[in-house]
Design an enzyme around this catalytic site. Structure first.
Site, PDB file in Angstrom:
ATOM      1  N   GLU A  45       0.833  -1.211   0.000  1.00  0.00           N
ATOM      2  CA  GLU A  45       0.000   0.000   0.000  1.00  0.00           C
ATOM      3  C   GLU A  45       0.867   1.260   0.000  1.00  0.00           C
ATOM      4  OE1 GLU A  45      -4.017  -0.680   2.368  1.00  0.00           O
ATOM      5  OE2 GLU A  45      -2.272  -1.331   3.545  1.00  0.00           O
TER       6      GLU A  45
ATOM      7  N   TYR B 157     -11.321  28.421   0.918  1.00  0.00           N
ATOM      8  CA  TYR B 157     -11.427  27.038   0.432  1.00  0.00           C
ATOM      9  C   TYR B 157     -10.095  26.539  -0.106  1.00  0.00           C
ATOM     10  CZ  TYR B 157     -16.128  29.062  -0.377  1.00  0.00           C
ATOM     11  OH  TYR B 157     -17.301  29.759  -0.288  1.00  0.00           O
TER      12      TYR B 157
ATOM     13  N   LEU C 110      -5.883   5.816   8.483  1.00  0.00           N
ATOM     14  CA  LEU C 110      -6.622   6.980   8.010  1.00  0.00           C
ATOM     15  C   LEU C 110      -6.929   7.946   9.159  1.00  0.00           C
ATOM     16  CD1 LEU C 110      -9.158   5.304   5.548  1.00  0.00           C
ATOM     17  CD2 LEU C 110      -6.907   6.290   5.060  1.00  0.00           C
ATOM     18  N   GLU C 111      -7.113   7.392  10.350  1.00  0.00           N
ATOM     19  CA  GLU C 111      -7.382   8.227  11.520  1.00  0.00           C
ATOM     20  C   GLU C 111      -6.241   9.203  11.769  1.00  0.00           C
ATOM     21  OE1 GLU C 111      -7.828   4.937  11.130  1.00  0.00           O
ATOM     22  OE2 GLU C 111      -8.744   4.074  12.927  1.00  0.00           O
TER      23      GLU C 111
ATOM     24  N   LYS D 169     -10.666   5.572   1.624  1.00  0.00           N
ATOM     25  CA  LYS D 169      -9.752   4.847   0.739  1.00  0.00           C
ATOM     26  C   LYS D 169     -10.616   4.097  -0.256  1.00  0.00           C
ATOM     27  CE  LYS D 169      -5.642   2.099   0.907  1.00  0.00           C
ATOM     28  NZ  LYS D 169      -4.625   1.619   1.828  1.00  0.00           N
TER      29      LYS D 169
END
Length: 130
Positions: free
Chosen positions: A32, A64, A82-83, A109
């Site tokens: 990954e 933005y 991801l956290e 993901k």
């Protein structure tokens, strides 16, 4: 008894950035972090936008472009979870954009390597100022 308007708190306004697409190298598996994957990030920030609604000035609101830059830069730093990425994004939002009072970040993901047909796996973290 006369009730003043100051007793009623105005709800915060919301700005959303949806489907920020990024190619990044997050994950626990070695492949990954070498091959990479497609990710999608959604951000929701709450702030008082009354001043910018009147002034029509970028300096009075949440930019933005700045939010998108934070996402791109933090997603470029490899993490196992991801956290971890989402927390870094939230921390930067609060460090760099004082007008933001609440924020929520969703990191997804796409097509994760789970040994099955899964569209995405995602996490959502929220943070509040103070």
């Amino acid at each position: 008894m006369k009730v003043g308007l100051s007793l009623f708190k105005k709800p915060l306004d919301t700005i959303n950035l949806n489907n920020i697409r990024v190619y990044a190298y997050h994950g626990c598996l070695p492949e990954e972090t070498k091959i990479g994957s497609d990710y999608k990030v959604d951000i929701s920030v709450d702030a008082n936008l009354d001043i910018s609604a009147e002034s029509d000035e970028l300096s009075d609101t949440v930019d933005y472009v700045h939010l998108n830059k934070i996402v791109k830069e933090e997603m470029a730093i490899a993490s196992k979870l991801l956290e971890h990425v989402a927390k870094r994004i939230l921390d930067r939002i609060f460090a760099e954009l004082e007008i933001v009072k609440k924020a929520k970040v969703k990191v997804a993901k796409l097509n994760p390597p789970l040994g099955g047909d899964v569209e995405d796996v995602n996490i959502t973290l929220s943070k509040k100022r103070g």
